[in-house]
Structures are given as C-alpha cells and as structure tokens.
Design a protein around this motif. Structure first.
Motif, mmCIF file in Angstrom:
data_model
loop_
_atom_site.group_PDB
_atom_site.id
_atom_site.type_symbol
_atom_site.label_atom_id
_atom_site.label_comp_id
_atom_site.label_asym_id
_atom_site.label_seq_id
_atom_site.Cartn_x
_atom_site.Cartn_y
_atom_site.Cartn_z
ATOM 1 N N LEU A 36 15.327 23.995 7.530
ATOM 2 C CA LEU A 36 15.283 25.408 7.909
ATOM 3 C C LEU A 36 16.108 25.677 9.162
ATOM 4 C CD1 LEU A 36 11.533 26.259 7.211
ATOM 5 C CD2 LEU A 36 13.533 26.819 5.805
ATOM 6 N N ARG A 37 16.089 24.749 10.108
ATOM 7 C CA ARG A 37 16.865 24.918 11.342
ATOM 8 C C ARG A 37 18.363 24.872 11.041
ATOM 9 N NH1 ARG A 37 18.991 21.302 14.781
ATOM 10 N NH2 ARG A 37 17.887 19.584 13.802
ATOM 11 N N ILE A 38 18.781 23.923 10.229
ATOM 12 C CA ILE A 38 20.199 23.754 9.917
ATOM 13 C C ILE A 38 20.740 24.916 9.089
ATOM 14 C CG2 ILE A 38 21.849 22.307 8.634
ATOM 15 C CD1 ILE A 38 20.932 21.241 11.397
ATOM 16 N N THR A 39 19.941 25.437 8.182
ATOM 17 C CA THR A 39 20.400 26.542 7.334
ATOM 18 C C THR A 39 20.208 27.905 7.991
ATOM 19 O OG1 THR A 39 18.261 26.596 6.182
ATOM 20 C CG2 THR A 39 20.043 25.281 5.181
ATOM 21 N N ASP A 42 15.100 29.232 10.131
ATOM 22 C CA ASP A 42 13.997 29.015 11.064
ATOM 23 C C ASP A 42 13.904 30.218 11.988
ATOM 24 O OD1 ASP A 42 12.051 28.023 12.698
ATOM 25 O OD2 ASP A 42 13.247 26.388 13.510
ATOM 26 N N SER A 43 12.725 30.757 12.146
ATOM 27 C CA SER A 43 12.563 31.953 12.981
ATOM 28 C C SER A 43 12.304 31.624 14.453
ATOM 29 C CB SER A 43 11.413 32.813 12.446
ATOM 30 O OG SER A 43 10.215 32.065 12.462
ATOM 31 N N SER A 44 12.249 30.341 14.798
ATOM 32 C CA SER A 44 11.993 29.963 16.190
ATOM 33 C C SER A 44 13.267 30.067 17.021
ATOM 34 C CB SER A 44 11.452 28.533 16.268
ATOM 35 O OG SER A 44 12.481 27.624 15.990
ATOM 36 N N VAL A 45 13.129 29.901 18.313
ATOM 37 C CA VAL A 45 14.270 29.981 19.223
ATOM 38 C C VAL A 45 15.203 28.789 19.078
ATOM 39 C CG1 VAL A 45 13.131 31.422 20.934
ATOM 40 C CG2 VAL A 45 12.918 28.955 21.085
ATOM 41 N N SER A 46 14.758 27.715 18.403
ATOM 42 C CA SER A 46 15.596 26.531 18.241
ATOM 43 C C SER A 46 16.547 26.645 17.045
ATOM 44 C CB SER A 46 14.725 25.278 18.084
ATOM 45 O OG SER A 46 14.023 25.320 16.863
ATOM 46 N N ARG A 47 16.597 27.825 16.425
ATOM 47 C CA ARG A 47 17.462 28.017 15.264
ATOM 48 C C ARG A 47 18.921 27.787 15.665
ATOM 49 N NH1 ARG A 47 17.490 33.600 12.120
ATOM 50 N NH2 ARG A 47 17.423 34.267 14.256
ATOM 51 N N MET A 48 19.653 27.113 14.798
ATOM 52 C CA MET A 48 21.050 26.800 15.069
ATOM 53 C C MET A 48 21.900 28.044 14.834
ATOM 54 S SD MET A 48 23.250 23.720 13.415
ATOM 55 C CE MET A 48 22.371 22.460 14.302
ATOM 56 N N PRO A 49 22.754 28.411 15.803
ATOM 57 C CA PRO A 49 23.613 29.588 15.613
ATOM 58 C C PRO A 49 24.597 29.381 14.454
ATOM 59 C CG PRO A 49 24.116 28.470 17.688
ATOM 60 C CD PRO A 49 22.950 27.767 17.076
ATOM 61 N N ALA A 50 25.008 30.464 13.815
ATOM 62 C CA ALA A 50 25.852 30.390 12.615
ATOM 63 C C ALA A 50 27.137 29.614 12.842
ATOM 64 C CB ALA A 50 26.159 31.804 12.121
ATOM 65 N N GLU A 51 27.780 29.799 13.976
ATOM 66 C CA GLU A 51 29.057 29.119 14.219
ATOM 67 C C GLU A 51 28.894 27.620 14.443
ATOM 68 O OE1 GLU A 51 27.408 30.737 18.013
ATOM 69 O OE2 GLU A 51 27.916 31.676 16.108
ATOM 70 N N GLU A 70 13.032 24.501 -2.025
ATOM 71 C CA GLU A 70 13.823 25.134 -0.977
ATOM 72 C C GLU A 70 15.319 24.971 -1.242
ATOM 73 O OE1 GLU A 70 11.222 23.121 -0.446
ATOM 74 O OE2 GLU A 70 9.795 24.327 0.705
ATOM 75 N N ILE A 71 15.703 23.801 -1.733
ATOM 76 C CA ILE A 71 17.119 23.543 -2.021
ATOM 77 C C ILE A 71 17.598 24.432 -3.163
ATOM 78 C CG2 ILE A 71 18.732 21.823 -2.929
ATOM 79 C CD1 ILE A 71 17.079 19.717 -1.362
ATOM 80 N N LYS A 72 16.814 24.547 -4.228
ATOM 81 C CA LYS A 72 17.202 25.401 -5.354
ATOM 82 C C LYS A 72 17.365 26.846 -4.901
ATOM 83 C CE LYS A 72 15.123 22.550 -8.903
ATOM 84 N NZ LYS A 72 13.958 22.331 -9.732
ATOM 85 N N GLY A 78 24.120 30.799 -2.644
ATOM 86 C CA GLY A 78 25.546 30.508 -2.530
ATOM 87 C C GLY A 78 26.072 30.487 -1.112
ATOM 88 N N ASN A 79 25.201 30.275 -0.139
ATOM 89 C CA ASN A 79 25.605 30.233 1.259
ATOM 90 C C ASN A 79 25.987 28.824 1.691
ATOM 91 O OD1 ASN A 79 24.931 32.955 1.492
ATOM 92 N ND2 ASN A 79 22.859 32.508 2.164
ATOM 93 N N ALA A 80 26.717 28.738 2.805
ATOM 94 C CA ALA A 80 26.996 27.431 3.423
ATOM 95 C C ALA A 80 25.766 27.049 4.226
ATOM 96 C CB ALA A 80 28.220 27.523 4.323
ATOM 97 N N PRO A 81 25.435 25.804 4.347
ATOM 98 C CA PRO A 81 26.227 24.641 3.994
ATOM 99 C C PRO A 81 26.060 24.233 2.533
ATOM 100 C CG PRO A 81 24.231 23.920 5.095
ATOM 101 C CD PRO A 81 24.225 25.432 5.103
ATOM 102 N N LEU A 82 27.074 23.551 2.058
ATOM 103 C CA LEU A 82 27.032 22.924 0.745
ATOM 104 C C LEU A 82 26.085 21.734 0.849
ATOM 105 C CD1 LEU A 82 28.212 22.396 -2.125
ATOM 106 C CD2 LEU A 82 29.907 20.956 -0.999
ATOM 107 N N ILE A 83 25.210 21.562 -0.112
ATOM 108 C CA ILE A 83 24.240 20.469 -0.079
ATOM 109 C C ILE A 83 24.702 19.349 -1.007
ATOM 110 C CG2 ILE A 83 21.869 19.795 -0.582
ATOM 111 C CD1 ILE A 83 21.066 22.667 0.222
ATOM 112 N N VAL A 84 24.786 18.141 -0.435
ATOM 113 C CA VAL A 84 25.204 16.958 -1.177
ATOM 114 C C VAL A 84 24.093 15.924 -1.082
ATOM 115 C CG1 VAL A 84 26.899 15.102 -1.326
ATOM 116 C CG2 VAL A 84 27.626 17.397 -0.665
#
Length: 111
Positions: A36-39, A42-51, A70-72, A78-84
C-alpha cells in the motif's frame, strides 16, 4: 527509483547489493503495509510520493499469494508500478505459470 522488491529478508538483501531498494516481509500484514505504501494507497503520512514511486514492483510468489486480491485490483486499474512476480528462495511454486509460459501463451513464441 525504478525498481522495488518485496519478499523474504535474504532475497531483499541480495537485491539491495545491486542497488534495488526493498522491503523484507514475513507475514501478510507486513506485505500489505509495504504494498500500500509503494503503490500510494496508504493513507498515513509515510505514503511514498508519486515521483518517488518505483516503475516496477518485484514480488516473490509467496508475497503475491498473500496479496492476490490487492494485486488483481491494482492491475485492473492499469497504474504504475508494473508488478512482476519472481520465485522465492525455495524456488518456483508448483502449478504456477512462469513468465516464460505466460509470454509463450500470449504471443506464441519461446523466450
């Protein structure tokens, strides 16, 4: 950051040796929090910025199993990141389609 890996501690350490950041997880909750943080969900302040978000998210098959719903849902957007998905330390999970199998099935050529 281009890549990020979520998986077992030893696997994440191996990726870190070649410059890929990651998150070592051992249960579903840790995996979900990291996903959730990487995508950016996550609604917390630790959420990773888009850039700063990775373009490719590498998950072990075990983590992908933990987060299948969650992955499906994420892939349908169709958003980034691509999941491998990659095999974990114990190897490929029997019965799962490999990336080569999926490519061969989709386009009909052997990779």
């Amino acid at each position: 950051m281009e890549y990020f890996v979520i998986g077992e501690r030893e696997l994440v350490l191996g990726f870190m040796l070649v410059g890929v950041k990651g998150s070592a997880v051992s249960n579903r909750q840790e995996a979900l929090d990291s996903f959730l943080r990487i995508t950016g969900q996550d609604s917390s302040v630790s959420r990773m910025p888009a850039e700063a978000r990775p373009k490719v998210l590498i998950l072990t098959e075990d983590v992908a199993d933990m987060l299948s719903d969650e992955i499906k849902s994420w892939q349908m957007k169709g958003n980034a990141p691509l999941i491998v998905e990659i095999p974990g330390l114990q190897g490929h999970i029997p019965g799962r389609k490999t990336l080569s199998d999926a490519i061969r099935e989709a386009i009909g050529i052997q990779v």
